[in-house]
Each structure stands twice: as C-alpha cells, then as structure tokens.
Design a protein around this motif. Sequence first.
Motif, PDB file in Angstrom:
ATOM      1  N   VAL A   1      87.026  52.100 -65.184  1.00  0.00           N
ATOM      2  CA  VAL A   1      87.116  51.894 -66.055  1.00  0.00           C
ATOM      3  C   VAL A   1      86.710  51.773 -67.535  1.00  0.00           C
ATOM      4  O   VAL A   1      87.838  51.971 -68.003  1.00  0.00           O
ATOM      5  CB  VAL A   1      87.262  49.353 -65.882  1.00  0.00           C
ATOM      6  N   LEU A   2      85.148  51.523 -67.790  1.00  0.00           N
ATOM      7  CA  LEU A   2      84.572  51.986 -68.762  1.00  0.00           C
ATOM      8  C   LEU A   2      85.260  53.662 -68.994  1.00  0.00           C
ATOM      9  O   LEU A   2      85.605  53.217 -70.745  1.00  0.00           O
ATOM     10  CB  LEU A   2      84.059  51.880 -68.764  1.00  0.00           C
ATOM     11  N   GLU A   3      84.892  54.140 -69.056  1.00  0.00           N
ATOM     12  CA  GLU A   3      84.457  56.210 -68.993  1.00  0.00           C
ATOM     13  C   GLU A   3      86.616  56.080 -69.411  1.00  0.00           C
ATOM     14  O   GLU A   3      86.707  56.538 -70.701  1.00  0.00           O
ATOM     15  CB  GLU A   3      84.947  56.706 -67.792  1.00  0.00           C
ATOM     16  N   GLU A   4      87.325  55.501 -68.384  1.00  0.00           N
ATOM     17  CA  GLU A   4      88.829  55.768 -68.639  1.00  0.00           C
ATOM     18  C   GLU A   4      88.592  55.307 -69.588  1.00  0.00           C
ATOM     19  O   GLU A   4      90.235  55.984 -70.462  1.00  0.00           O
ATOM     20  CB  GLU A   4      89.415  55.481 -67.419  1.00  0.00           C
TER      21      GLU A   4
ATOM     22  N   LEU B   1      90.667  55.427 -75.527  1.00  0.00           N
ATOM     23  CA  LEU B   1      90.575  55.648 -76.792  1.00  0.00           C
ATOM     24  C   LEU B   1      90.256  56.650 -78.510  1.00  0.00           C
ATOM     25  O   LEU B   1      90.975  57.068 -78.967  1.00  0.00           O
ATOM     26  CB  LEU B   1      89.326  54.334 -76.873  1.00  0.00           C
ATOM     27  N   ALA B   2      89.875  57.607 -77.647  1.00  0.00           N
ATOM     28  CA  ALA B   2      89.563  59.177 -78.284  1.00  0.00           C
ATOM     29  C   ALA B   2      90.628  59.477 -77.858  1.00  0.00           C
ATOM     30  O   ALA B   2      90.756  59.994 -79.514  1.00  0.00           O
ATOM     31  CB  ALA B   2      88.301  59.305 -77.645  1.00  0.00           C
TER      32      ALA B   2
ATOM     33  N   LEU C   1      93.052  52.193 -70.672  1.00  0.00           N
ATOM     34  CA  LEU C   1      93.138  53.269 -69.625  1.00  0.00           C
ATOM     35  C   LEU C   1      94.153  53.635 -69.064  1.00  0.00           C
ATOM     36  O   LEU C   1      95.139  55.274 -68.717  1.00  0.00           O
ATOM     37  CB  LEU C   1      92.532  52.207 -68.598  1.00  0.00           C
ATOM     38  N   MET C   2      95.615  52.860 -69.291  1.00  0.00           N
ATOM     39  CA  MET C   2      96.803  53.342 -69.076  1.00  0.00           C
ATOM     40  C   MET C   2      97.098  55.127 -69.671  1.00  0.00           C
ATOM     41  O   MET C   2      97.744  55.504 -68.979  1.00  0.00           O
ATOM     42  CB  MET C   2      97.934  52.459 -69.018  1.00  0.00           C
ATOM     43  N   ALA C   3      97.259  54.771 -71.614  1.00  0.00           N
ATOM     44  CA  ALA C   3      96.665  55.966 -72.520  1.00  0.00           C
ATOM     45  C   ALA C   3      96.185  57.405 -71.688  1.00  0.00           C
ATOM     46  O   ALA C   3      97.234  58.498 -72.168  1.00  0.00           O
ATOM     47  CB  ALA C   3      96.595  55.722 -73.777  1.00  0.00           C
ATOM     48  N   ASN C   4      95.332  56.822 -71.334  1.00  0.00           N
ATOM     49  CA  ASN C   4      94.686  58.137 -70.872  1.00  0.00           C
ATOM     50  C   ASN C   4      95.143  58.631 -69.378  1.00  0.00           C
ATOM     51  O   ASN C   4      95.385  60.149 -68.856  1.00  0.00           O
ATOM     52  CB  ASN C   4      93.302  57.460 -70.385  1.00  0.00           C
TER      53      ASN C   4
END
Lengths: 204, 204, 329, 329
Positions: free
Chosen positions: C11-14, C19-20, D268-271
């Motif tokens: 969760v955190l990584e993705e 965000l990035a 996360l969804m954006a990723n």
Amino acid sequence: MSLDRVARERLVRALAGAVIEHADELTSLDQAIGDGDHGLNMKRGFEAVLAALPGLADKPLPEMLKAIGMTLVMKVGGASGPLVGTFFMELGKALPEQPSRADLVAATERAIEAVKARGRSEAGQKTLLDVLVPVHAILAGGGDAKAIAIEAVQAADRTTPMLAIRGRASFLGERSIGHMDPGSRSASLLISAAVETLEFEVNT
Amino acid sequence: MSLDRVARERLVRALAGAVIEHADELTSLDQAIGDGDHGLNMKRGFEAVLAALPGLADKPLPEMLKAIGMTLVMKVGGASGPLVGTFFMELGKALPEQPSRADLVAATERAIEAVKARGRSEAGQKTLLDVLVPVHAILAGGGDAKAIAIEAVQAADRTTPMLAIRGRASFLGERSIGHMDPGSRSASLLISAAVETLEFEVNT
Amino acid sequence: MKKLINSTDTVLEESLDGLAAAHADILLLGVERKFVRRRTLKPGKVALISGGGSGHEPLHAGFVGIGMLDAACPGQVFTSPTPDQMIEAAEAVDTGAGVLFIVKNYEGDVMNFTMAAEMAGREIVSVVTNDDVAVEKSTYTTGRRGVAGTLIVEKMVGAAAEKGMPLAALKALGDHVNRRTRSMGVALLPCTVPAAGRPNFTLTDNEMEMGVGIHGEPGRRRVPLASADDIAAEMLNAILGDLAPGKGSEVMLLVNGFGATPLIELYLMANSAKRILDGAGIAATRFLTGSYVTSLDMAGVSITVSVLDSQAKELWDAPVHTAALRWGI
Amino acid sequence: MKKLINSTDTVLEESLDGLAAAHADILLLGVERKFVRRRTLKPGKVALISGGGSGHEPLHAGFVGIGMLDAACPGQVFTSPTPDQMIEAAEAVDTGAGVLFIVKNYEGDVMNFTMAAEMAGREIVSVVTNDDVAVEKSTYTTGRRGVAGTLIVEKMVGAAAEKGMPLAALKALGDHVNRRTRSMGVALLPCTVPAAGRPNFTLTDNEMEMGVGIHGEPGRRRVPLASADDIAAEMLNAILGDLAPGKGSEVMLLVNGFGATPLIELYLMANSAKRILDGAGIAATRFLTGSYVTSLDMAGVSITVSVLDSQAKELWDAPVHTAALRWGI
Ligand SMILES: Nc1ncnc2c1ncn2[C@@H]1O[C@H](COP(=O)(O)OP(=O)(O)O)[C@@H](O)[C@H]1O
Ligand SMILES: Nc1ncnc2c1ncn2[C@@H]1O[C@H](COP(=O)(O)OP(=O)(O)O)[C@@H](O)[C@H]1O
Ligand SMILES: [Mg+2]
Ligand SMILES: [Mg+2]
Ligand SMILES: [Mg+2]
Ligand SMILES: [Mg+2]
C-alpha cells in the motif's frame, strides 16, 4: 363541472396530502432504481403549494392550476419538478373556468403533450407518462371516476416489469426491470386523489 | 556460558519465531489500547533479522547482538524499534564473548538503563520495563531458567490492571486499565524463548 | 476491510509512487522510498524535514515543496519512520544551513527522530508539536499528541525558512506557533489499518469517540452521537479554555476531516465553529477546511485554532506550492 | 446514519454558510442561498454558471472564482436546482457578454436549466457534459451522465472565458473538451442522503458496484471486490475503448474520490492507472488526485481521462483561484 372556492381548496389539500403521506414510499421506490429523492422532492413541492393556501384557492381554477404548476417548478427541482409542474401549468392554460368533460379530455391531452416535449419522452419508457397516457385514454373513452382510479393504480403497477429508457433508472439498464417507477406511483396517487375529490364534488 | 555458531543461530531463530508466531496476538493487544501495529512492527523487525541469517550467526555473540539491535532500530520504527533495538545493542556492547552469569546480570542491567533513558521511563508505567525490570531481579537473585520464564509471563500479566503513564496507552487515561501492555507481552515472549534456548544449550 | 489496494504489503510503496508521479514537477522519491523530497533545493536555506507514520495523507509528504517542507519520511502505516530514513533525507536536502526536524509528539516519533539526530553527524534541531487538548497534560506522562496543528507549524516555519530565517530562529518560531495552536478530534467511525484488516474499535450507530487522535486509537470517552453544534462547542470549549485567547483575538480555524468525512459536513462544522468563535468575540480571519491530517478511513473531524499575530498571518499567506496546499505560485 | 449535522433540513444551508465564511475573499452568497457567486466580476467576460444537486462538494460551488465559474446554483441533495436559481444567478453575474450554462447530463438538470434559459430573457447557451462511459450509449435513452469530467470542462472553459473568449467559441470549446473526456466510477460502500436516513443500496464485505454515478444509485453490475489494478484496468479499458486516443497521445488523469475514500488509496489508484496508461503508450502529463466530484459519504473512486492538445494544456495550467482548485494566484 364547477368547483367553488371550498372545493378547490379541498382538491389542493387532497393532492398535497396524497403525496406527502406517501413521501417515504416514493423515496424508497426511488432508492431502488434512482437516487432516493422522489418523495422528498414531491413533498417539498406540495408543502410549498399548501403554504400558498388559502390564497391559492381564491384564484379561478385555471389560474390556480397554473400557480400550482409554477410553484412546483420553482420548488421541486430534479426531473419531477419541471414535468409535474409543466403538467399543472398546461392544464391551467387549457382549461376554462367551468370545464366540461370534453374540455378536461382536451386539456389533459395538451398537458401530456407538453410533458412529452419537456421530457423528450414517450409512453413505454417507464416514466410517469406510463400512467398519464393510459389514464387519459380511459378518460377520453368515457370511463367513470372509479375506472380512472383503477387504471391509475394498474398503470403504475405495469411499470414494474418495464425496462427504463428515460430518467435515472435508464442508467441501470436491465437492472431497472422489476421495480415500479417512482414518478408513475406519484402520478397515480395524484390522479386517485383528484378523481376521489372531484367525484365527491360532482355527486354532492 | 559459551554459544557456538549453531547455538547462536538457534537462539536468533527462537527469538524471531516467538515474535512472528504471536504477531496477531500482539497486534490485537495494541488495538485495544494503542494503534494496532505492535505485532506488525515486531514481525517486520525480526523478519529482517532472520533475513540476515546465517551470516548474522557467524559473528561473535556481542557483535551479533549489536547487529540485531541495529537491524531492529532500522526496521521496526514506532516506539518498540528504538527501545527493543537499544536493548539488544547495549546488551551486545556490555557482554563479553563468553559471558558468566554475573556478566549477564550486569549487561542486562546496563541495557535496561539504556531503555529507560531512551524512553524517559521507569518501571510502573505499563511498558515493557514492567517485564524487563522484575525479570532482571530474578536473574540477579540467582533464579533458574524456569523461574525467569515464569516471572516473564506473570510480569506481563501484572501490567493488565495498571494505568499507563507512558506510550500510546497513556493517551487513554483510565481506559488503559484492564488490558495487557503489548510491549510487555512481546518482551515476555522474547525472554521465554531466550531462556528456553539457553537452558537447552547449557544442559547439552 | 474495503480498500482500493493491491496487497496490504505494498500500500505504502504504491501510494508513494502515485504521489511522486502526480507531482513530478515538485517532488522526488529517495532511494527505497525512504523519503519524499523537494525536487529543487534552495541553497543557503535551512532544510525542514518532517515525517511520521503513514495513514495521515496528505500529511507529511503532501506538504513537501516550495514554502513548506524539504523532505518527509513516511513510516509504515501508523508507525514512526526509522532513523535511517531521516538520516538519508537530511543528507539529501541539507544545503549547509542546518536541518530542522518537525516531529509530532509520540514517543515512537520522538525516539526515532532523536536517534537520527544523534547518528546523522550534522547540525539538527527539532520542534516537537503537541497541540491535542484531548490528552490531559501532566508532567508525568508522555504529554499531548501532535495532531492537525502540525500542518500550521509546517506552513509557517516553511514560509520563514524560505525567506532565509536561520535555524535557531526557526526553532523558536516553531515552538511559538505550536504553543499558540490547539486541536481536538472526534471519530464517528473507526479506521482499519490495511495490514491488521480489522478496525481498532467498533461503535454502534449512536456512539462516537470524543477526544481521539489520528491513529485509530479509542478516544478519552465514548459518548452518544451529538449534533455538529454540540461537538463544535465541546471542542472549542476545551481548546479555548487551554489557549485562553483574549477577546478580540484573531485566529485561524482549521476544520480537518479524518479521511472518510465529506466536505459538505466539514463546511457545516466550519460554520458551527465560526458561530461559536463569533459569539466569544474571537475573529477567525484565516480558514482551512478539508482532509489534511487524516487517520486512514476514519470518519470524523478535528478542530484546530491557532492564534494569529501579524507575523503568523504573513507566514500563512506566503506563497506555497506542495501537493496539498498551494497558493501564490 | 452518522453525519456531522444539526438537522437534516438545514445541512445544505449551514454548509453553504460555512463555505461562504471560509472563502469570503472570493465568494458571495445570493439571496436565500440560491447561488454562490464570484465576489468580483470581470466586466466584458462571458458569465459561466453551473449547478446541480448538492452532495457532490466541492463541485460546483468550490469551483467558483477567478479562472473558473462565475456562479454555481446548489440544488437540494442529489436534486437539480430550480429555474429561479439559475435565473437569479444569471441576473447577478451577467456583465453583458452573455451567459454559458455548464450542465451535467441528467434529465432533471437539463430540464431545469432549459426552463431557466427560456425564462431568463437574456442570451444563454448551454454545454451539457456526459463523460460517464459506464452508461451504454444509445440514441433512445437519456444518454450518458455528466460526472467528474465536468470539472475539467469547467476549468478549461473558465480559463478561456477569463482570457476573453466570446460566448459561441466557449460553447464550442466546452463541447470539444467534453467529447475528449471520459470517466468511470466504482463504489465500495453506498452513501446516505441525509433526509432519507438510510443508504440507497447495501453491499456485503466482498462486493462492489461497478459503473456507478454520483447519486448513490446502484451501478451497472454488482461484482466481487477486486484489486486496485483490476479496477483501474476495467475502467481504463472502457474509457480508452471509447475515447480511442492514438498511441503517443497526451492525457490528463483525474483520480477522483467519492467522499469517504482516503487520499492514500487515491494516490495508489493513480499509480495503477498511470502504469496502465504507460503500457498503452499514452502519456499522462497532467494529474489531479483528490475528492472533487463526490457522492456524499460514498466510498469509491472514479477515473477520468481527458485527451490534451496544446490549447487544453494551456487552459488547464492557467491561473485559478477557487475554494477547491488554486494555482498561479
Ligand atoms: N424524461 C422524462 N420523461 C418523463 N418522465 C421522466 C423523465 N425523467 C424522469 N421522469 C420521471 O421522474 C421520476 C423521477 O423524479 P425525481 O426522483 O423527483 O427526479 P430525479 O430523477 O431528478 O431525481 C421518474 O420516476 C420518472 O417517472
Ligand atoms: N516511553 C516508553 N518507555 C518504555 N516502553 C515504551 C515507551 N513507549 C512505548 N513503550 C512500549 O512500546 C509498546 C508499543 O510499541 P509499538 O506498538 O510497536 O509502538 P507505537 O506505540 O509507536 O505504535 C508499548 O506497549 C510499550 O510497552
Ligand atoms: Mg430521484
Ligand atoms: Mg503500536
Ligand atoms: Mg505505531
Ligand atoms: Mg434527484
């Protein structure tokens, strides 16, 4: 048919009462295949109509109907506001102060046409037109108050198996099948209340 | 006491196993009066320790303990990471390669003092110190492996009726009473695993 | 547990990758995602670094950028980051003017940031925020938690750093803003840590937890569900009782959603709070309404009041360009 | 029903008052709260007016301000506003260059805005947005719903209006942007209309509604809960299948929360979405991630893709100052 001031007020109260009493049921129907506000919308509109009494009933029948229509347009919102509002406004425009049955048939037809134009819709699409149109046919065919009231209820029931082509329920596609159209139910309630009151007036 | 490479690896696996096996229980305890991550934190840390095997066990005991401590500090996070990590690091710093019982008593005392300094805490505040401190007393008083293991379990149990003064549970005030401190439970699990393994080593 | 995720482990990584990617113009990820940093550093500026457990998005990574933080270190969900994260972040964003850590007052955060400062081998000073009045103050305990007020500290100190204020003065400013800022929160529904898979507590339809923090922990008291006005009154009573701003004071009002609270309710709460402040003769002249310091999918709200002086207003109004707060740029 | 409210009758009024108080620098409320308007009008600029049922905050009132809307008419929750609202809003913000209505495609909205245009006695043109691919297109039905893509239309048309584009060109631009914008949504948890007091549908722990709109209505299909990647893939499949952007196209990606979805999940969804677009050779060069077009307290997400050309990029990047979107000012 002639409706005096008292009868006009009685008619308005009956229409409003029918909708307000069944607001929860209408909302539940709209929760199943719409957005769950139909009862709230109709109630808000008819409460505004009630608030315009007794002054509203001072007006002659056509003016009163137009005023009810305008109040509904400006208070209900959603799809039902313009549609039900238009129906009352057009009815008011078309009816003389003391309408004959033929006047009523013609005016209702005109009001239904206006609803179709406003909604870009037809009977058969699972909307309130599926009550208005068959009820109008009974009226035009000489049916009595009882026949009209029965047809109103049955026509609303007949929307249950229909596939929605118009209104929010159409977004659901096949899932709209198996639920009564909320606008048809409210139309049927209004019609039943109207014919009951009018029959009472005519018979007394 | 002398621990060869095999014994050191067995010790590390026992410590990690105890925590990882009970991770869900530790998380549940932390859900009641904390933020529900203690089992996840300790598990993450000891999985990183396991991942450093077998190389970790190649190191002499003091170096191995320091490495475990540093791994925990850099992997666990939260309150338990710096505290449990510091405990292992200080133990490593204080112990000789082949510690006597007196060495163990002195080193454990030093490690406990370091935890107190890092946590600005004392026994009696419903934290892992409420296991470390009484267990140390048994060790210093000459208690055997069994006595130590029993005290570890009982000390953790004794945190249940305590009012939390430190750690997240302190935010709950009186509501912290009646729940076992999760850090005390994990400390007790680590101590039990350690003494069992060490007893096995000493007796064989 | 219903979440838009692929696996509880990632969760955190993705989310950080998303965000990035979405803010590539201003943000860069550190190696192994140990920190989120400002893409372009400003030489000679004190580096501001914050961080903490994840699950509070947009705090802190959403406040990295021009006029606010230089880096944020995201820990696991509700778990303080580890010292290596802060050490590497400091290495990456310190341009020689020193480093200021902004740390929420939790023992885990304080200990990990302290270890990082000890081990980093550079000049590091810390501001610890503790604005939560729900926790009764006592010299014997951990003290108060740092909650939504932290964002006000980060914004104002960030604006001052951008203007060239030196490290010692920034530390004093951060402490000053923190002392003038108080918060309190209420939860209507609990949250679920992805890896735990179940909520930390349950509430019936008629209950709420008054005085909660931002980690899904129970609050100080479980009470019957109350009206927005009553909730605002209880919170402001505690906040104003503690802050004791004089009549005619100017304040900033932050109405903060916890993650699952719709904006229509937050503006309604802002209205309730403003009416109470008006009644107390306190002028709210700066507003922030939204979900900025969250607790995963918890439903609820916190109210923060920060007493303003002319410097504070200037610093709040100064340009900022981050993922979550932006104006003037 | 757990909401931060005082009474189900006054939710809308109180929330609008809070909005107006918090953004008094840019917003004004009309009489009887019939509309929210831009405080300072720009003479000679075409007036942009939108509106719709409430419950979608920050849409539309949160997009009133410099570079976007001149007024927004909030209806009751999930109910189109009434014609008097649009008529009075037009009266208030028309500076003589004409009025453009931006209307989401729902029969209620279209009928009420049409009646307003008929009754207003001034030059009014409408753009109707219909970006929701979940609704299968057919000439016989109502057609597609207007959902989150509406905000992209409002932003781009707003920027063009601010630069002085005349009414007919704005209408053409709005239709053009709408045609290049497609969305799809999924609900994990239903929402509750305050006055109804109960959700429109219920879902078990393992179900979701695929293809929902923004009115708490059921979607097209109830399906088992899926991973973020699978959800993004299904949505993008439908969106890209319909939009058919060429390889190497540039697009904007809007990942929109429905009100109770935390930001950590949205990023996360954006990723997930970006990875899929990358794989299809489509370059997402503009991102917006947050809860902008909501459905009260519904948990879930929508994805919107809008094909960009150089004009669209310039209009998106142009300065905007509203309650919910702000940059460059
Ligand atoms: N285009 C249309 N033509 C005729 N009737 C319609 C049309 N659209 C909707 N309706 C009627 O309106 C009813 C819904 O009204 P309501 O729930 O108050 O509005 P909304 O759908 O905007 O929420 C439907 O049940 C249907 O009978
Ligand atoms: N200041 C402290 N001193 C000693 N032990 C502490 C202190 N703070 C917390 N602890 C211990 O840490 C445990 C919680 O660890 P954990 O849940 O992993 O971290 P966090 O509280 O940051 O979520 C508590 O149960 C307690 O035993
Ligand atoms: Mg409806
Ligand atoms: Mg914990
Ligand atoms: Mg934690
Ligand atoms: Mg509606």
